[in-house]
Enzyme design. Sequence first.
Site, PDB file in Angstrom:
ATOM      1  N   CYS A  80      38.044  38.272  47.806  1.00 18.33           N
ATOM      2  CA  CYS A  80      38.646  36.984  48.192  1.00 18.33           C
ATOM      3  C   CYS A  80      39.270  37.126  49.581  1.00 18.33           C
ATOM      4  O   CYS A  80      38.581  37.431  50.533  1.00 18.33           O
ATOM      5  CB  CYS A  80      39.633  36.495  47.133  1.00 18.33           C
ATOM      6  SG  CYS A  80      40.104  34.753  47.349  1.00 18.33           S
ATOM      7  N   HIS A 186      35.412  35.819  42.867  1.00 21.00           N
ATOM      8  CA  HIS A 186      36.369  36.583  42.068  1.00 21.00           C
ATOM      9  C   HIS A 186      35.639  37.305  40.941  1.00 21.00           C
ATOM     10  O   HIS A 186      35.411  36.717  39.875  1.00 21.00           O
ATOM     11  CB  HIS A 186      37.429  35.649  41.475  1.00 21.00           C
ATOM     12  CG  HIS A 186      38.430  35.160  42.464  1.00 21.00           C
ATOM     13  ND1 HIS A 186      39.587  35.854  42.758  1.00 21.00           N
ATOM     14  CD2 HIS A 186      38.449  34.053  43.237  1.00 21.00           C
ATOM     15  CE1 HIS A 186      40.282  35.184  43.665  1.00 21.00           C
ATOM     16  NE2 HIS A 186      39.610  34.094  43.973  1.00 21.00           N
ATOM     17  N   GLU A 188      36.798  39.478  38.950  1.00 23.06           N
ATOM     18  CA  GLU A 188      37.688  39.624  37.795  1.00 23.06           C
ATOM     19  C   GLU A 188      37.738  38.369  36.936  1.00 23.06           C
ATOM     20  O   GLU A 188      38.258  38.397  35.809  1.00 23.06           O
ATOM     21  CB  GLU A 188      39.099  40.017  38.265  1.00 23.06           C
ATOM     22  CG  GLU A 188      39.957  38.909  38.815  1.00 23.06           C
ATOM     23  CD  GLU A 188      39.657  38.505  40.250  1.00 23.06           C
ATOM     24  OE1 GLU A 188      40.486  37.774  40.821  1.00 23.06           O
ATOM     25  OE2 GLU A 188      38.606  38.914  40.787  1.00 23.06           O
TER      26      GLU A 188
END
Length: 204
Positions: A80, A186, A188
Amino acid sequence: MIRIVDYGVGNIQAFLTMFKRLGLEASRARAAHDLEGATRLVLPGVGAFDHAMTLLNQSGMRPRLEEMVMAQRVPVIGICVGMQMLAGGSDEGVLPGLNWVPGRVKAFATTPASQALPMPHMGWNDLRVRPGNKLFTDFEPEPRFYFLHSYYFDAQDKADVAATAEYGLDFDCIVSKGHIHGVQCHPEKSHHFGAQLLKNFAEL
């Protein structure tokens, strides 16, 4: 050992949890001495470019990171805003970036093809992956990742671009320059796609 650079921004715990689920040893680094022994580095980031760069510069870790990445060639992945910090600078701020992957961070809102679209670019989007990049070993075609951003990385050398996505324009969403990688999405938050990408990074 994977070290996640904790300089005050980014969801460190989410990465620690994901690496644990993958059976990979990872820990956070809050000071330069915590970086010792790292075989992989993760540079997360959220928020504004200048704020993130200021915190990294104040953390005391930047000189050691520069040495490890640029001289010792320890693999690193920026995520990011962490990806945006790899550039030379950003239209969002005035501070110089790390310039590990030459390029400039630009605003969707000032790009004619995307300025009428909702900001930020938020949600799931398909990636168009360029063949041969090891980050995408064992991936199905056009994997989907979660995005949340208003600025995008524009790589100076398009040979450094590993994948693009479309938001009004095709933008560089993943870069790979040797051992230096950056992902705007992202991992995650991207379920099995994100887990596979982080696993591949750990195994490079």
